[in-house]
Write a protein that holds these residues in place. Sequence first.
Motif, PDB file in Angstrom:
ATOM      1  N   LYS A 160     -13.809  23.184  22.213  1.00  0.00           N
ATOM      2  CA  LYS A 160     -12.769  23.679  21.309  1.00  0.00           C
ATOM      3  C   LYS A 160     -11.442  23.801  22.046  1.00  0.00           C
ATOM      4  O   LYS A 160     -11.341  24.580  22.995  1.00  0.00           O
ATOM      5  CB  LYS A 160     -13.178  25.052  20.767  1.00  0.00           C
ATOM      6  CG  LYS A 160     -14.506  25.045  20.018  1.00  0.00           C
ATOM      7  CD  LYS A 160     -15.047  26.438  19.751  1.00  0.00           C
ATOM      8  CE  LYS A 160     -15.504  27.215  20.950  1.00  0.00           C
ATOM      9  NZ  LYS A 160     -16.621  26.649  21.708  1.00  0.00           N
ATOM     10  N   ILE A 161     -10.447  23.042  21.584  1.00  0.00           N
ATOM     11  CA  ILE A 161      -9.115  23.114  22.181  1.00  0.00           C
ATOM     12  C   ILE A 161      -8.129  23.480  21.077  1.00  0.00           C
ATOM     13  O   ILE A 161      -7.945  22.731  20.120  1.00  0.00           O
ATOM     14  CB  ILE A 161      -8.713  21.784  22.839  1.00  0.00           C
ATOM     15  CG1 ILE A 161      -9.757  21.375  23.884  1.00  0.00           C
ATOM     16  CG2 ILE A 161      -7.319  21.909  23.455  1.00  0.00           C
ATOM     17  CD1 ILE A 161      -9.577  19.976  24.435  1.00  0.00           C
ATOM     18  N   LEU A 162      -7.510  24.640  21.221  1.00  0.00           N
ATOM     19  CA  LEU A 162      -6.528  25.104  20.246  1.00  0.00           C
ATOM     20  C   LEU A 162      -5.132  24.772  20.752  1.00  0.00           C
ATOM     21  O   LEU A 162      -4.803  25.065  21.911  1.00  0.00           O
ATOM     22  CB  LEU A 162      -6.652  26.618  20.039  1.00  0.00           C
ATOM     23  CG  LEU A 162      -5.737  27.165  18.950  1.00  0.00           C
ATOM     24  CD1 LEU A 162      -6.369  26.961  17.579  1.00  0.00           C
ATOM     25  CD2 LEU A 162      -5.432  28.632  19.182  1.00  0.00           C
ATOM     26  N   VAL A 163      -4.329  24.141  19.905  1.00  0.00           N
ATOM     27  CA  VAL A 163      -2.927  23.888  20.242  1.00  0.00           C
ATOM     28  C   VAL A 163      -2.059  24.951  19.569  1.00  0.00           C
ATOM     29  O   VAL A 163      -2.406  25.473  18.515  1.00  0.00           O
ATOM     30  CB  VAL A 163      -2.470  22.466  19.834  1.00  0.00           C
ATOM     31  CG1 VAL A 163      -3.201  21.407  20.656  1.00  0.00           C
ATOM     32  CG2 VAL A 163      -2.656  22.221  18.345  1.00  0.00           C
ATOM     33  N   GLN A 164      -0.925  25.259  20.196  1.00  0.00           N
ATOM     34  CA  GLN A 164      -0.060  26.320  19.688  1.00  0.00           C
ATOM     35  C   GLN A 164       1.025  25.820  18.733  1.00  0.00           C
ATOM     36  O   GLN A 164       1.881  26.585  18.310  1.00  0.00           O
ATOM     37  CB  GLN A 164       0.563  27.096  20.854  1.00  0.00           C
ATOM     38  CG  GLN A 164      -0.495  27.833  21.660  1.00  0.00           C
ATOM     39  CD  GLN A 164       0.109  28.678  22.745  1.00  0.00           C
ATOM     40  OE1 GLN A 164       0.842  29.616  22.465  1.00  0.00           O
ATOM     41  NE2 GLN A 164      -0.186  28.335  23.988  1.00  0.00           N
ATOM     42  N   THR A 165       0.975  24.547  18.368  1.00  0.00           N
ATOM     43  CA  THR A 165       1.877  24.020  17.351  1.00  0.00           C
ATOM     44  C   THR A 165       1.308  24.379  15.982  1.00  0.00           C
ATOM     45  O   THR A 165       0.193  24.903  15.882  1.00  0.00           O
ATOM     46  CB  THR A 165       2.015  22.494  17.507  1.00  0.00           C
ATOM     47  OG1 THR A 165       0.702  21.915  17.588  1.00  0.00           O
ATOM     48  CG2 THR A 165       2.808  22.136  18.767  1.00  0.00           C
ATOM     49  N   GLY A 166       2.024  24.091  14.916  1.00  0.00           N
ATOM     50  CA  GLY A 166       1.528  24.381  13.570  1.00  0.00           C
ATOM     51  C   GLY A 166       1.192  25.853  13.420  1.00  0.00           C
ATOM     52  O   GLY A 166       2.019  26.721  13.660  1.00  0.00           O
ATOM     53  N   TRP A 167      -0.072  26.130  13.052  1.00  0.00           N
ATOM     54  CA  TRP A 167      -0.547  27.505  12.872  1.00  0.00           C
ATOM     55  C   TRP A 167      -1.126  28.086  14.160  1.00  0.00           C
ATOM     56  O   TRP A 167      -1.676  29.192  14.147  1.00  0.00           O
ATOM     57  CB  TRP A 167      -1.623  27.552  11.785  1.00  0.00           C
ATOM     58  CG  TRP A 167      -1.114  27.172  10.442  1.00  0.00           C
ATOM     59  CD1 TRP A 167      -1.319  25.990   9.783  1.00  0.00           C
ATOM     60  CD2 TRP A 167      -0.299  27.961   9.565  1.00  0.00           C
ATOM     61  NE1 TRP A 167      -0.688  25.996   8.571  1.00  0.00           N
ATOM     62  CE2 TRP A 167      -0.051  27.198   8.411  1.00  0.00           C
ATOM     63  CE3 TRP A 167       0.250  29.239   9.667  1.00  0.00           C
ATOM     64  CZ2 TRP A 167       0.725  27.662   7.355  1.00  0.00           C
ATOM     65  CZ3 TRP A 167       1.024  29.712   8.613  1.00  0.00           C
ATOM     66  CH2 TRP A 167       1.252  28.923   7.476  1.00  0.00           C
ATOM     67  N   GLY A 168      -1.043  27.355  15.272  1.00  0.00           N
ATOM     68  CA  GLY A 168      -1.719  27.765  16.504  1.00  0.00           C
ATOM     69  C   GLY A 168      -1.337  29.134  17.029  1.00  0.00           C
ATOM     70  O   GLY A 168      -2.206  29.935  17.383  1.00  0.00           O
ATOM     71  N   LYS A 169      -0.041  29.424  17.101  1.00  0.00           N
ATOM     72  CA  LYS A 169       0.374  30.735  17.610  1.00  0.00           C
ATOM     73  C   LYS A 169      -0.148  31.852  16.708  1.00  0.00           C
ATOM     74  O   LYS A 169      -0.628  32.875  17.193  1.00  0.00           O
ATOM     75  CB  LYS A 169       1.894  30.797  17.743  1.00  0.00           C
ATOM     76  CG  LYS A 169       2.414  30.024  18.944  1.00  0.00           C
ATOM     77  CD  LYS A 169       3.907  30.263  19.159  1.00  0.00           C
ATOM     78  CE  LYS A 169       4.387  29.682  20.465  1.00  0.00           C
ATOM     79  NZ  LYS A 169       4.586  28.255  20.449  1.00  0.00           N
ATOM     80  N   GLY A 170      -0.086  31.653  15.400  1.00  0.00           N
ATOM     81  CA  GLY A 170      -0.616  32.645  14.466  1.00  0.00           C
ATOM     82  C   GLY A 170      -2.120  32.798  14.580  1.00  0.00           C
ATOM     83  O   GLY A 170      -2.656  33.901  14.428  1.00  0.00           O
ATOM     84  N   SER A 171      -2.807  31.676  14.861  1.00  0.00           N
ATOM     85  CA  SER A 171      -4.262  31.732  15.044  1.00  0.00           C
ATOM     86  C   SER A 171      -4.635  32.620  16.226  1.00  0.00           C
ATOM     87  O   SER A 171      -5.694  33.236  16.236  1.00  0.00           O
ATOM     88  CB  SER A 171      -4.837  30.328  15.273  1.00  0.00           C
ATOM     89  OG  SER A 171      -4.930  29.608  14.071  1.00  0.00           O
ATOM     90  N   LEU A 172      -3.761  32.657  17.218  1.00  0.00           N
ATOM     91  CA  LEU A 172      -4.022  33.462  18.419  1.00  0.00           C
ATOM     92  C   LEU A 172      -3.568  34.908  18.274  1.00  0.00           C
ATOM     93  O   LEU A 172      -3.931  35.747  19.089  1.00  0.00           O
ATOM     94  CB  LEU A 172      -3.318  32.844  19.626  1.00  0.00           C
ATOM     95  CG  LEU A 172      -3.917  31.549  20.128  1.00  0.00           C
ATOM     96  CD1 LEU A 172      -2.997  30.884  21.140  1.00  0.00           C
ATOM     97  CD2 LEU A 172      -5.297  31.791  20.725  1.00  0.00           C
TER      98      LEU A 172
END
Length: 177
Positions: free
Chosen positions: A134-146
Amino acid sequence: MDKIQAVFVDRDGTIGGTGHFIHPKDFSLYPFSMEALKLLKNQNIKMFAFTNQNRISKNQATIREFQEQFQSFGFDDAFICPHGQDAECKCRKPKPGLLIEASQKYNLDLSKCAVIGDVGSTDMLAAHAVGAMKILVQTGWGKGSLSEYRYTWAEVEPDYVAENLLEAVRWLNHLIN
């Protein structure tokens, strides 16, 4: 680590766009996305698009339009859920149906595959369900996901959090080489 057999890449918010629906004819990649996709291709790893596109069920776009777009970006195949949020399907992320379909079609061991996406509660949960990296990127909704949406996938930890798709692919390449 054993060789990665395939990488599944989300569309909206991961390779481009805003995280919201944008018709394929109006969709723009992030400036770094083609470089990232080429780096993956150079590793001879299967590269699959992996996306929920409920606008297909609303006749606002066709699966063919998405497939042609993904092919133009160099993807080997595209696994697309066309169903609405309320549909009782097995393919809408966070359900792992798209990953399972790909594993059957290409004879993949999903524990030797990676998922790159920007939404913890869909992309990361689908990957987790099949044991994929699992690799989460911080683009799109990524920052909110974190941050504000972390509670929606609190029981799952990403294997890596990348600034963007290019950093994610470079990290993967480091594991491979």
